[in-house]
Design a protein around this motif. Sequence first.
Motif, short mmCIF file in Angstrom:
data_model
loop_
_atom_site.label_atom_id
_atom_site.label_comp_id
_atom_site.label_asym_id
_atom_site.label_seq_id
_atom_site.Cartn_x
_atom_site.Cartn_y
_atom_site.Cartn_z
N ALA A 1 54.15 50.31 54.66
CA ALA A 1 54.51 51.58 54.03
C ALA A 1 54.71 51.40 52.53
CB ALA A 1 55.77 52.15 54.67
N ILE A 2 55.32 50.29 52.11
CA ILE A 2 55.53 50.04 50.68
C ILE A 2 54.20 49.89 49.97
CG2 ILE A 2 56.49 48.40 49.03
CD1 ILE A 2 58.68 47.78 51.04
N ALA A 3 53.28 49.10 50.56
CA ALA A 3 51.96 48.92 49.94
C ALA A 3 51.20 50.23 49.88
CB ALA A 3 51.17 47.87 50.71
N ALA A 4 51.26 51.02 50.93
CA ALA A 4 50.55 52.30 50.95
C ALA A 4 51.10 53.25 49.90
CB ALA A 4 50.64 52.92 52.33
N ALA A 5 52.43 53.23 49.67
CA ALA A 5 53.02 54.12 48.67
C ALA A 5 52.61 53.73 47.26
CB ALA A 5 54.54 54.09 48.80
N CYS A 6 52.35 52.44 47.02
CA CYS A 6 51.96 51.98 45.68
C CYS A 6 50.46 52.05 45.45
CB CYS A 6 52.43 50.54 45.46
SG CYS A 6 54.23 50.33 45.49
N ALA A 7 49.66 52.21 46.53
CA ALA A 7 48.20 52.24 46.39
C ALA A 7 47.74 53.62 45.94
CB ALA A 7 47.54 51.87 47.72
N ARG A 8 46.58 53.65 45.31
CA ARG A 8 45.96 54.89 44.89
C ARG A 8 44.52 54.89 45.36
NH1 ARG A 8 50.45 55.43 44.32
NH2 ARG A 8 51.68 56.21 42.55
N ASP A 9 44.17 55.91 46.15
CA ASP A 9 42.80 56.03 46.67
C ASP A 9 42.40 54.80 47.48
OD1 ASP A 9 42.56 58.50 45.39
OD2 ASP A 9 41.85 57.56 43.55
N GLY A 10 43.35 54.23 48.22
CA GLY A 10 43.04 53.09 49.07
C GLY A 10 42.93 51.77 48.35
N VAL A 11 43.32 51.72 47.07
CA VAL A 11 43.23 50.48 46.28
C VAL A 11 44.61 50.17 45.72
CG1 VAL A 11 42.16 49.32 44.31
CG2 VAL A 11 40.84 50.95 45.68
N LEU A 12 45.07 48.93 45.97
CA LEU A 12 46.33 48.45 45.42
C LEU A 12 46.01 47.52 44.26
CD1 LEU A 12 49.43 48.29 45.59
CD2 LEU A 12 49.14 46.33 47.12
N ARG A 13 46.25 47.98 43.05
CA ARG A 13 45.96 47.19 41.86
C ARG A 13 47.18 46.35 41.52
NH1 ARG A 13 43.21 52.05 41.38
NH2 ARG A 13 40.98 51.77 40.97
N VAL A 14 46.97 45.04 41.37
CA VAL A 14 48.09 44.11 41.24
C VAL A 14 47.96 43.30 39.97
CG1 VAL A 14 48.31 43.96 43.75
CG2 VAL A 14 46.93 42.27 42.53
N ILE A 15 49.13 42.90 39.45
CA ILE A 15 49.24 41.92 38.37
C ILE A 15 49.81 40.65 39.01
CG2 ILE A 15 50.31 41.38 36.16
CD1 ILE A 15 50.58 44.40 35.69
N THR A 16 49.15 39.54 38.83
CA THR A 16 49.55 38.30 39.49
C THR A 16 50.11 37.31 38.47
OG1 THR A 16 47.34 37.34 39.25
CG2 THR A 16 47.79 38.62 41.25
N LEU A 17 50.72 36.26 38.98
CA LEU A 17 51.24 35.17 38.16
C LEU A 17 50.28 33.98 38.24
CD1 LEU A 17 55.02 35.20 39.19
CD2 LEU A 17 53.97 36.33 37.22
N ASP A 18 50.14 33.30 37.13
CA ASP A 18 49.37 32.07 37.13
C ASP A 18 50.02 31.07 38.11
OD1 ASP A 18 47.29 30.30 35.59
OD2 ASP A 18 49.16 29.13 35.66
N PRO A 19 49.25 30.36 38.91
CA PRO A 19 49.85 29.45 39.92
C PRO A 19 50.82 28.44 39.32
CG PRO A 19 47.51 29.74 40.35
CD PRO A 19 47.79 30.43 39.05
N LEU A 20 50.48 27.90 38.14
CA LEU A 20 51.39 26.94 37.52
C LEU A 20 52.70 27.61 37.13
CD1 LEU A 20 51.98 24.12 36.46
CD2 LEU A 20 50.81 24.77 34.32
N LEU A 21 52.60 28.79 36.54
CA LEU A 21 53.81 29.52 36.16
C LEU A 21 54.62 29.88 37.40
CD1 LEU A 21 55.59 31.06 34.12
CD2 LEU A 21 54.06 33.02 34.42
N GLU A 22 53.97 30.29 38.46
CA GLU A 22 54.68 30.66 39.67
C GLU A 22 55.41 29.46 40.27
OE1 GLU A 22 53.75 33.56 43.46
OE2 GLU A 22 52.13 32.29 42.68
N HIS A 23 54.78 28.30 40.23
CA HIS A 23 55.42 27.09 40.74
C HIS A 23 56.65 26.74 39.91
CE1 HIS A 23 55.87 23.16 42.60
NE2 HIS A 23 55.86 22.60 41.39
N GLN A 24 56.54 26.84 38.59
CA GLN A 24 57.67 26.54 37.72
C GLN A 24 58.81 27.53 37.94
OE1 GLN A 24 55.85 26.63 33.87
NE2 GLN A 24 54.96 24.57 34.05
N MET A 25 58.47 28.78 38.14
CA MET A 25 59.50 29.79 38.39
C MET A 25 60.20 29.52 39.72
SD MET A 25 57.99 33.47 37.19
CE MET A 25 58.14 34.01 35.49
N ALA A 26 59.44 29.16 40.74
CA ALA A 26 60.05 28.88 42.04
C ALA A 26 61.04 27.74 41.96
CB ALA A 26 58.96 28.57 43.07
#
Length: 692
Positions: free
Chosen positions: A566-591
């Motif tokens: 339901a959360i993903a469907a509420a954020c999607a537009r016309d059946g497409v969920l457009r996302v901003i991702t984190l670089d894997p190295l940055l994500e590992h450092q953040m974790a």
Amino acid sequence: MGSRVSRLGVPVGVVGIVLLLVVPVPAPLLDLLIAANITAALVVLLTAMYVRRPLDFSIFPALLLVLTLFRLGLNVASTRLVLGDAHAGKVIQAFGEFVISGSLVIGLVIFLILVIIQFVVITNGAGRVAEVGARFTLDAMPGKQMAIDADLNAGLIDEDTARQRRADVTAEADFYGAMDGGSKFVKGDAIAGIIITVVNLAGGFVIGMVQKGMPAGEALQTYSLLTVGDGLVSQIPALLLSVATGLIVTRATTQGDMGTDAAAQLLQHRPALLIAGGGLIVIAIIPGMPKLPFMLLGAAVLLAAQRAGKAQKAAAAEEAMPALPAGPAADSPEGLLQQMRVDPLEVVLAPDLVDLVDTGAGGDLLDRVRGLRRKTALELGLVVPPVRTRDSIDLPTSSYAIRISGVEVGRGQAPPGRVLALGDDLDHLPGTPTSEPVFGLAGRWVPAELQHQAEMTGATVVDRASVLVTHLAEVVRTHAARLLSREDVRALVDAVKADDPAVVEELVPGVMTLGEVQRVLRALLDEGVAIRDLPRIFEALSLRGRGGAADLDALVDAARAALGPAIAAACARDGVLRVITLDPLLEHQMAESVRPGEEGATLSLDPRRAEVVVEQVDAALRQAEDLGWSPVLVCAPVLRAPLRRLVGLAVPRLPVLSYSEAGGGGSSGPRIETVGTVTGAAAVPAAQALGV
């Protein structure tokens, strides 16, 4: 059987009209067709007088074309009989003899006067009104669509009603466009009638003398009578249709038919009737004037004025409100408690904005607020507390304030007698420049009488109440968590218990207290997640909180995981969920930098690194919004809560989802499209840092 006749009637009739143009018609059948033509025109005229709005007679433009073609076919058939047999049936003969009445000159003059009235006055006027109405209707379409969207966003109407109103706006534009063309048929028909009359008169005179051997006087008398009769039986229905065209295109949308509205509006001003009646009496006593007609009319108008006065007094007595019982004294304990009470949600108006809540002056703010509460309950699952509306002399003129628990959270303006025009090129319009309170759009408060002028320039025009309700709706969405009280949670739990008692009994109070449930629901609302699916939320909380050591972030994540699709469907537009991702190295450092805290987990990053991450997230969001997209930020589940705390202060409108939430719908969920990547590297150029 009736529906089949209705479907076949018009096509068969149109084919018959075409045959009427080429096949000779006997005089008795022509009499019947002429009578049918007059009857149809009269029915159309009376229908145009009784409809409440033009769209109730939407078939009129097509009907106008068919009846015009029918009348032209009758003209051709009658001309064939007039010129061929010097006789065109009893109807034409009777009309000609009645109008001429022994004087050919008088008959021709009366006929010409009817033609002039039809062509010069009614047809031209109706055509001009139809042309202007079509242009204004098309120019006003954007503003009407905006008003429908504003009412929908405010909760005053549902989706079905909005869809119907949009269809009505489109149908209205199509109708006036068709009426613009239909008026040209009426004008062309009037010109054709004049030409046919001249042909009948001149041709009949020549045929009578040359072929039939009539003397000049007899030929002139015979064919003039037939020509005048033929012209009348065609011009009278044409005149009725022209009047019907004028009534349709000049009719405003009202709640009654034309006769009811005319009587109500002409009799609403008693002084005007008194002056008119007195003036007629004065005219009657002027020497040489006929006294009886003016005295009778003057007395009738004065009698109408007297009745209008009685009706107005009765209406005023009905509107008078009975005296309210006296409230507690201001210094009594009850009065002090009332003054101490802090309202959960409050709209404070400047004294000059009280008309917004005055139903007698056309104010509908209270109805719109009630609609907003219903819409919020259906969208977020939150029952908004009653909104208290009051005035205050402490506010500046034309301003309003929105308060939650006594604290002001929003302020705006709504000048009386003005509408808000939103657009790019508004400098040429008179008014006060302003900024729309929700989206920050540039606008201008223009006088209400210039609304159509503003719409013609392409601006979107919004009324004052819509501006205030839209602002209130945004405040409610932003501060939904603050509006959820403990008593509201109890009511929600009781509502779920009525349908799913096992879910509630397992959760409250054995696993969680009512206060802990409130904390989770508030956290969900604070993150923009609807809490309508309470049974699923309670099930997830029961499973996660059974061990007794779950913190708030863990409980919220468990509830979000249950609501993932339901959360993903509420954020999607016309059946497409457009996302901003984190670089894997940055994500590992953040974790690795996640640290527990009293208010939940946080990211222990270098301040400069954290600032760069927030700047890049904001830049990626702005770039996506410039393309008309509404993206979300996705990350590993362990990072979701602390990352939202980091970016939420600078970019509160950006939802943060975990990978499991974004892809929780599986193959049936929205399609994921990456629109940017955050690297957290300060030295990398912006385009490369965003991964675009």
